[in-house]
Design a protein around this motif. Structure first.
Motif, mmCIF file in Angstrom:
data_model
loop_
_atom_site.group_PDB
_atom_site.id
_atom_site.type_symbol
_atom_site.label_atom_id
_atom_site.label_comp_id
_atom_site.label_asym_id
_atom_site.label_seq_id
_atom_site.Cartn_x
_atom_site.Cartn_y
_atom_site.Cartn_z
ATOM 1 N N SER A 89 0.829 -1.208 0.000
ATOM 2 C CA SER A 89 0.000 0.000 0.000
ATOM 3 C C SER A 89 0.864 1.259 0.000
ATOM 4 C CB SER A 89 -0.927 -0.013 1.218
ATOM 5 O OG SER A 89 -1.608 1.211 1.327
ATOM 6 N N LEU A 90 1.908 1.250 0.829
ATOM 7 C CA LEU A 90 2.809 2.408 0.894
ATOM 8 C C LEU A 90 3.556 2.602 -0.422
ATOM 9 C CD1 LEU A 90 4.256 1.985 4.503
ATOM 10 C CD2 LEU A 90 2.708 3.777 3.699
ATOM 11 N N GLN A 91 3.976 1.506 -1.042
ATOM 12 C CA GLN A 91 4.663 1.610 -2.330
ATOM 13 C C GLN A 91 3.733 2.190 -3.402
ATOM 14 O OE1 GLN A 91 5.996 -2.459 -2.789
ATOM 15 N NE2 GLN A 91 8.013 -2.024 -1.899
ATOM 16 N N LYS A 92 2.484 1.747 -3.409
ATOM 17 C CA LYS A 92 1.504 2.269 -4.365
ATOM 18 C C LYS A 92 1.265 3.756 -4.136
ATOM 19 C CE LYS A 92 -0.996 -1.997 -5.374
ATOM 20 N NZ LYS A 92 -2.262 -2.741 -5.223
ATOM 21 N N GLN A 93 1.167 4.150 -2.874
ATOM 22 C CA GLN A 93 0.970 5.569 -2.547
ATOM 23 C C GLN A 93 2.170 6.403 -3.008
ATOM 24 O OE1 GLN A 93 -0.218 6.424 1.548
ATOM 25 N NE2 GLN A 93 -1.253 4.439 1.650
ATOM 26 N N GLU A 94 3.368 5.860 -2.790
ATOM 27 C CA GLU A 94 4.582 6.577 -3.191
ATOM 28 C C GLU A 94 4.652 6.724 -4.714
ATOM 29 O OE1 GLU A 94 9.326 6.738 -2.112
ATOM 30 O OE2 GLU A 94 8.169 4.977 -1.534
ATOM 31 N N ILE A 95 4.320 5.669 -5.426
ATOM 32 C CA ILE A 95 4.315 5.730 -6.896
ATOM 33 C C ILE A 95 3.276 6.742 -7.382
ATOM 34 C CG2 ILE A 95 3.722 4.408 -8.988
ATOM 35 C CD1 ILE A 95 5.042 1.962 -7.572
ATOM 36 N N ALA A 96 2.093 6.704 -6.773
ATOM 37 C CA ALA A 96 1.041 7.652 -7.159
ATOM 38 C C ALA A 96 1.477 9.093 -6.890
ATOM 39 C CB ALA A 96 -0.245 7.339 -6.400
ATOM 40 N N LEU A 97 2.143 9.302 -5.777
ATOM 41 C CA LEU A 97 2.629 10.641 -5.444
ATOM 42 C C LEU A 97 3.683 11.099 -6.457
ATOM 43 C CD1 LEU A 97 2.726 13.102 -3.546
ATOM 44 C CD2 LEU A 97 4.442 11.864 -2.202
#
Length: 163
Positions: A89-97
């Motif tokens: 989830s954190l990796q997805k959030q970082e990529i989205a950011l």
């Protein structure tokens, strides 16, 4: 006879060289653009147009940072499946950011280029007008002139004509 010929060639060479001398002008483009009222208008337009999106990105970054700190603090007590789920989830959030930041920067750059076209056209026209009045054959940005025998700095006149 040879001396007369040498003298004649030298005098013709001097006439030819002097007839090809260029009147060179220089312009401090950074100064012109920095002090242009149009530059301030462009900056104001960009700020007002993109401030909401910028605040959203900043909030996303702050939330991600908080989530990362929370993850680091609690990872010792999390189960393996919970760790994996949270990490994904954190990796997805970082990529989205990162994608959001990249898209934002591209939009800002595109709008800045669009808004700056008129400014650059006005600056070019102003330089041409001043150069014609000063009877200059060539005008270059002052940052690219390595050497010129005699140059005329027309920066102040260009800035005046832009006002």
């Amino acid at each position: 006879m040879k001396n007369i010929l040498k003298t004649l060639i030298c005098s013709l060479s001097a006439v030819c060289v002097s007839s090809f001398a260029l009147a060179v002008g220089t312009v401090n483009m950074a100064n012109v653009l920095q002090h242009s009222s149009e530059t301030a208008k462009i900056q104001k337009t960009l700020t007002s147009h993109f401030s909401g999106e910028q605040k959203t990105l900043q909030a996303q970054a702050k939330n991600l940072q908080s989530a990362l700190q929370n993850y680091e603090k609690n990872k010792a007590v999390m189960s393996k499946s919970q760790l994996a789920k949270t990490k994904t989830s954190l990796q997805k959030q970082e990529i989205a950011l990162q994608q959001g930041k990249q898209k934002f920067q591209q939009a800002v750059t595109a709008m800045q280029m669009k808004l700056s076209k008129k400014l650059f056209a006005d600056v070019k026209a102003s330089i041409q007008t001043v150069a014609k009045r000063q009877k200059l054959d060539l005008v270059l940005p002052n940052t690219v002139v390595l050497y010129a025998g005699k140059t005329v700095d027309i920066t102040d006149k260009v800035m005046s004509s832009l006002k």
